[in-house]
Every structure is written in C-alpha cells, then in structure tokens.
Design a protein around this motif. Structure first.
Motif, PDB file in Angstrom:
ATOM      1  N   ALA A  75      30.416  37.029  32.593  1.00  8.36           N
ATOM      2  CA  ALA A  75      30.545  38.444  32.252  1.00  8.36           C
ATOM      3  C   ALA A  75      29.270  39.040  31.650  1.00  8.36           C
ATOM      4  N   PRO A  76      28.613  38.358  30.718  1.00  9.62           N
ATOM      5  CA  PRO A  76      27.439  38.987  30.106  1.00  9.62           C
ATOM      6  C   PRO A  76      26.322  39.283  31.104  1.00  9.62           C
ATOM      7  N   ALA A  77      26.287  38.535  32.194  1.00  6.23           N
ATOM      8  CA  ALA A  77      25.250  38.778  33.196  1.00  6.23           C
ATOM      9  C   ALA A  77      25.396  40.156  33.820  1.00  6.23           C
ATOM     10  N   ILE A  78      26.597  40.725  33.745  1.00  4.98           N
ATOM     11  CA  ILE A  78      26.751  42.082  34.249  1.00  4.98           C
ATOM     12  C   ILE A  78      27.082  43.038  33.102  1.00  4.98           C
ATOM     13  N   GLY A  79      26.713  42.597  31.908  1.00  4.22           N
ATOM     14  CA  GLY A  79      26.823  43.501  30.761  1.00  4.22           C
ATOM     15  C   GLY A  79      28.224  43.724  30.247  1.00  4.22           C
ATOM     16  N   ARG A  80      29.071  42.719  30.375  1.00  4.65           N
ATOM     17  CA  ARG A  80      30.448  42.892  29.919  1.00  4.65           C
ATOM     18  C   ARG A  80      30.823  41.841  28.893  1.00  4.65           C
ATOM     19  N   THR A  81      31.825  42.155  28.087  1.00  4.46           N
ATOM     20  CA  THR A  81      32.333  41.166  27.154  1.00  4.46           C
ATOM     21  C   THR A  81      33.734  40.711  27.548  1.00  4.46           C
ATOM     22  N   THR A  82      34.319  41.391  28.536  1.00  5.62           N
ATOM     23  CA  THR A  82      35.603  40.936  29.070  1.00  5.62           C
ATOM     24  C   THR A  82      35.429  40.621  30.555  1.00  5.62           C
ATOM     25  N   TYR A  83      36.310  39.812  31.089  1.00  3.00           N
ATOM     26  CA  TYR A  83      36.231  39.490  32.507  1.00  3.00           C
ATOM     27  C   TYR A  83      36.666  40.700  33.329  1.00  3.00           C
ATOM     28  N   PRO A  84      35.887  41.054  34.356  1.00  2.00           N
ATOM     29  CA  PRO A  84      36.240  42.214  35.156  1.00  2.00           C
ATOM     30  C   PRO A  84      37.330  41.927  36.189  1.00  2.00           C
ATOM     31  N   ALA A  85      37.663  40.666  36.356  1.00  3.83           N
ATOM     32  CA  ALA A  85      38.645  40.282  37.368  1.00  3.83           C
ATOM     33  C   ALA A  85      39.317  38.987  36.927  1.00  3.83           C
ATOM     34  N   SER A  86      40.380  38.644  37.598  1.00  4.51           N
ATOM     35  CA  SER A  86      41.001  37.334  37.369  1.00  4.51           C
ATOM     36  C   SER A  86      40.510  36.358  38.414  1.00  4.51           C
ATOM     37  N   ALA A  87      40.412  35.093  38.020  1.00  2.00           N
ATOM     38  CA  ALA A  87      40.063  34.040  38.970  1.00  2.00           C
ATOM     39  C   ALA A  87      41.228  33.062  39.031  1.00  2.00           C
TER      40      ALA A  87
END
Lengths: 233, 233
Positions: free
Chosen positions: A85-97
DNA sequence: TTCCAGACTTGCGTTAGCGCAAACTCGGCG
DNA sequence: CGCCGAGTTTGCGCTAACGCAAGTCTGGAA
C-alpha cells in the motif's frame, strides 16, 4: 523464516540483483504462512499492516464498490509482491486479495517497508517496477473497456489467464484454478449470462471446452482471432 | 536552467522533502522549454530520451490503438512529472503527451534518471508515488467503465476535470482549456454524439453551460447526483 | 465582411448486451 | 444413494447507446 527453499525465492523478480547476504537480511525478517483456498490474504479498507510475497499459488485481487459491485482487478501468481500500500501512497489496502487456490506467502510487518526499501534500493526499484507494470496492464484494460466489444474482452481475458497461469492438459490449455462465469464477468465488465452464452458458442465452434469453474482452451489461435474482432477464419 | 522561479518549483510534489542544495543539483541539469498549444511534449512509441516536469499548463495524455482509436488516459496539470518511462520498465513512451494549452516544461535527458533517482531517494520515492497515484486513478476508471452507465461516466469525467483544473468564472466552474465533445468521449469510452446529447440535456436542466470547446458547471451538486446515478433531486 | 472548416446538434433506425426468469446439471454432503 | 444448492444454460423482451446522416452554428482566416 527458516524452512523455505531459498533457491526458488532468490530467482523471484522482486529480488533480482540482490546479493545472497542482502537476501538473507530481508528473508530473516519475514514470516511464512499458508493461506487456504478462498481465504483472504488481506482485505480492502483494512489497515495495511503487512506486505506479502506470494511464494506459491494464485490470488484474486478484488475491489468492491459502495453499491456492492465486485470487480476483479487482476490475478497474481507465484513471485508477486502484494499489499504494498505505501508504494501507492496509501495506509489501507485498496483491494482485497483472496487465495484462488491454497497459497503460501511470506509476510513482513509494514513498518519494515521504509526500512527495507531504503536499505535495498534494488528491492525498492523491483517493487516499484511491479507497480508500473500493473499500471500499464490496467491502462490497457481501460482501452479495452473503452473500444472493444464484450466478446473480444472476454476472449482476451481468457487468453490472458491461460498465458499467466495456464497448464497444459490433454485437451489443451487449462486455467489452473477454479474460475466461474461470474469471475470472468467481473474481469470484463459484463454479466455471467453473457459470459455463459459466449463460452457456449465458443464450445460449439470447438475453440474451448468448459465445465463448472473450469475452462480449457483447445484452439488458442482461433480464440485470438476472436479477441481481435475477426470472428471468422 | 537559470531564469526559472525556484520558489514555485521547490513546492512541487516531486521535490517534497529535498534540501535546497539537492534541488539545485537536480535543477541545474534541466533545460526549460515552451511547448505551444497542441504540440506534443513526446510521442507514443518514440524512444524515451527525456523526462519532464510540467511547470505550467495542462497536457493531455493520449494513447492510440492499432486500429486507430484514441483514448485520453488523463490530463496532467502543473507540477506533474511526465515521461518517466523507465519507472514503469519501458524504454519507449507508452503514450503521447500533447499540450492542451501553451505549456512550460523542464526536461532532463533520460540518462540522468538512474543517476538522479539513485542519488536522491526522496525524488525517486515522490516520482514513484505519482505512478502509484496514477495506478489508483486508472483502476477507478476500470471500475467505472465496468459498472457505470455512460451518463454517470461523463458526469464524473466533467467533475474530475473541474476539480483538477477548473477555474471559477461568473457562471460557475469553467474547465480551463479547450475541450471538445470528442475529447470527453475519449475519456469516457463513448461517442461524441452521446456526449453532445448528454451535455444538451444537462444544459436544459440548468446544470451546465457549454459552448464550442468549453464547459462550465453551474450546479456541481446536481451534477454529482447525476454521476451517482440519482438523476432527480 | 464574407467564407469556410471544424465543432456541435439532433432525428432515426439498429443492435449489442442486459435483466429477468425458468430450467438444468452435477459435485458433494448427509 | 438421493438430495441440495451453487453454478450454469438459455429463451425472451427491452433499452441504452451506437452509427449514420443531415443538418446548424461559430470563430477565425482571407
């Protein structure tokens, strides 16, 4: 992280160019764990507390919209780094895996992300390269959704799946994990009904064989023609 | 690179966190140039020989498919870093960037990319963050194309444009560069005819005003309702 | 000032693909 | 061994949106 075979890991893309020593430093901070089929590796909106390397298996990356629609963003196979997530500037997951089959992953606490990327620029670069690759794929999907008909999109999706995670079987190229009509619909922006109709018609043409949660491509070339909009050969 | 105002540049996202000295090192390697309206900054498929920072203006990022379809990938405004092909593992530009208005850019030879990213990790990280942000936007667009109707997509596109590069005018929020129906169609995967019909109907409702290559949103709230599929308020 | 090309509008017929609904199939569980 | 339910197939009507075509408008060049 002791009993995992390093020779396989060392050859994975994210670790390309790293020295064995560096690799050791990274790996000894990791934990490995098994994710059973259909269980999540992580879930959309959750605090991004760990990142993962898929050692074995296939995961389905899914986004759910407010109004309840599901979209399959992509399938990722062995060697993929996920949940960064941090690689795209986020602190939460943008999707479920979600594990599409039984999977084995390595995981690191997210707190190590800044540390590891700073200390091992090659690891960082490789990871970012993965993000870049996903951007390109996603962009291609936008184009496809914008200009191609449903039949072409579905054909393309099947071809991509076969290429990425296909296995040779006696009848042709088998998609190596359970995949439903609904799944294919969620990959292509259509409905399971339409997918079903298309698969049926292709089966009549002898291009594929399919059954419950199973697709085998018997005539990839023909399917490619379909994906290019040339319905007849 | 001497006569460009540094105070503005220093505040741009790509340079966040860099010391003035580091900034100097980076900037003194750059050349600035003017790109007149409608001229390309770089072109799809060309050897990626330089990367750019948009100092002023707006560029349209366009992809052309083999069969001649054009898709507008995105508009980028002042402060955007563009043409960083190696960041996504390419040696050619994946798209063309066209000046939507007269633009000013800084440019560096691509040969400096490895050097600068290695020497200034913050610069690298900021650049990669931009890639990550674009991935997220693109992914959202996939979702939209997959589940939303044309009217909602067009409404959303207009809202995004207004938000990104809108300017207050007497009538409302004006999109601050020439944009045709065709352009909006290429952003939303539809046809200029459909866009024209939609804009006309919105104009009847008093939600927008529009003219040749011009759109002004007079009732953003109402347009937002439309973009959410709630046609009536 | 006039002319023109490019941008836009709009009516109309067509259709790809959706949505609903009903039936069928089959793998696995009890 | 028979039942159950998830996955699938298929028919049918419908409509959003396209594609074509025939206009109108307009800003800038001559």
């Amino acid at each position: 992280m002791a009993r995992i075979d390093r020779s396989l890991i060392a050859h994975m893309d994210v670790f390309a160019g790293l020295s064995p020593d560096d690799l050791d430093v990274i790996l000894e901070r990791a934990n490995s764990s098994r994710i059973p089929k259909y269980k999540p590796v992580f879930e959309q909106e959750a605090e991004a507390s760990r990142f993962f390397l898929l050692l074995d298996g296939t995961v389905r990356v899914v986004q759910t919209t407010k109004d309840g629609h599901q979209i399959i963003a992509r399938y990722l196979g062995t060697g993929s780094i996920i949940g960064i997530a941090p690689a795209i500037g986020r602190t939460t997951y943008p999707a479920s895996a979600i594990a599409a089959v039984d999977c084995v992953v390595l995981c690191w606490p997210m707190a190590l992300w800044p540390e590891l990327t700073a200390r091992f620029p090659l690891f960082a670069a490789n990871s970012y390269k993965a993000v870049g690759a996903r951007l390109q794929e996603t962009q291609e999907r936008v184009i496809e959704l914008s200009v191609a008909q449903v039949e072409q999109r579905v054909a393309n999706a099947v071809l991509r799946l076969v290429r990425q995670i296909g296995r040779k079987s006696e009848d042709g190229l088998l998609i190596d994990f359970p995949i439903s009509r609904q799944d294919i619909a969620e990959m292509t922006g259509t409905t399971l009904h339409t997918v079903s109709r298309l698969l049926s018609s292709w089966e009549d043409l002898g291009v594929i064989k399919s059954g419950r949660q199973k697709v085998t491509v018997t005539d990839p070339h023909r399917l490619m023609l379909i994906s290019e909009g040339k319905k007849d050969g």
